[in-house]
Design an enzyme around this catalytic site. Structure first.
Site, PDB file in Angstrom:
ATOM      1  N   CYS A 152       0.864  -1.182   0.000  1.00 60.36           N
ATOM      2  CA  CYS A 152       0.000   0.000   0.000  1.00 60.36           C
ATOM      3  C   CYS A 152       0.894   1.223   0.000  1.00 60.36           C
ATOM      4  CB  CYS A 152      -0.874  -0.020   1.254  1.00 60.36           C
ATOM      5  SG  CYS A 152      -1.947   1.417   1.396  1.00 60.36           S
ATOM      6  N   HIS A 168      -8.966  -4.098  -1.780  1.00 56.18           N
ATOM      7  CA  HIS A 168      -8.012  -3.278  -1.019  1.00 56.18           C
ATOM      8  C   HIS A 168      -8.449  -1.801  -1.049  1.00 56.18           C
ATOM      9  CE1 HIS A 168      -3.670  -2.249   0.139  1.00 56.18           C
ATOM     10  NE2 HIS A 168      -4.177  -1.080  -0.227  1.00 56.18           N
ATOM     11  N   GLU A 169      -8.830  -1.335  -2.239  1.00 57.37           N
ATOM     12  CA  GLU A 169      -9.226   0.076  -2.366  1.00 57.37           C
ATOM     13  C   GLU A 169     -10.587   0.331  -1.727  1.00 57.37           C
ATOM     14  OE1 GLU A 169      -6.990   2.156  -3.145  1.00 57.37           O
ATOM     15  OE2 GLU A 169      -5.615   0.594  -3.820  1.00 57.37           O
ATOM     16  N   HIS A 228     -10.137   0.966   1.803  1.00 62.52           N
ATOM     17  CA  HIS A 228      -9.696   2.346   2.092  1.00 62.52           C
ATOM     18  C   HIS A 228     -10.893   3.278   2.251  1.00 62.52           C
ATOM     19  CE1 HIS A 228      -5.348   2.464   1.967  1.00 62.52           C
ATOM     20  NE2 HIS A 228      -5.282   1.847   0.802  1.00 62.52           N
TER      21      HIS A 228
HETATM   22 NI    NI Z   1      -3.588   0.960  -0.112  1.00 60.46          NI
END
Ligand code: NI
Length: 183
Positions: free
Chosen positions: A111, A154-155, A158
């Site tokens: 990341c 993953h995004e 976020h």
């Molecule tokens: Ni990330």
């Protein structure tokens, strides 16, 4: 290509923990520019000439919150062939369905907000379908699989204030390994 000047927040920054909000259309000119800057940055970070010149860590995804903006927007830049890139600009995503099968990235996830190597398994769905809006506000669906599915999850994490390091079992980073497929 000129390297956009992006200030990417570090994992210790509490702003990364905010839950991002949906954006409305039309997009502001600032948001459009930020999207283009992210595309350029991620692309350059994956090209040797530039990552060496600017000392960049290669990255394929970035969410607006990593620049301090709690908006439901992320960008993924995938190298589909040697120095040939495909972009995904995903706005207001919603998960519609996902596989039961779980996968994890064997070499570990990375990341741009986490500037250290972190070992361990991050369980991800092998496939999923999401709805989202494109830059013109059109609602679309996309089905993603394997590494792109991991990148999307993953995004999307976020956008909910979650970092991949949160998902690794601290005491046993390789817990449940046998229940998932390594990619
Ligand atoms: Ni990330």
């Amino acid at each position: 290509m000129k390297l956009p000047n992006l200030k990417i927040l570090d994992e210790k920054n509490k702003t990364l923990r905010l839950k991002s909000q949906n954006v409305s259309f039309p997009l502001s000119e600032d948001d459009k520019k930020t999207i283009q800057d992210i595309i350029d940055y991620l692309t350059m970070s994956q090209i040797k000439e530039y990552y060496e010149k600017y000392n960049l860590r290669p990255g394929m995804g970035l969410a607006f919150i990593q620049l301090g903006m709690p908006k439901n927007i992320f960008v993924i830049v995938e190298e589909v062939d040697e120095e040939v890139f495909e972009n995904y600009v995903i706005i207001n995503p919603k998960m519609l369905s996902h596989s039961e099968e779980l996968i994890y990235v064997g070499e570990g996830e990375g990341c741009l907000s986490v500037n250290r190597d972190v070992e361990g398994i991050v369980p991800r769905y092998a496939r999923m379908t999401i709805s989202y809006q494109d830059m013109d506000g059109n609602t679309k669906e996309i089905r993603v699989r394997e590494d792109i599915s991991v990148a999307f999850q993953h995004e999307m994490d976020h956008l909910n204030g979650i970092l991949f390091i949160d998902k690794i079992d601290k005491k046993n980073p390789y817990k449940d390994k046998e229940k998932m497929r390594e990619i």
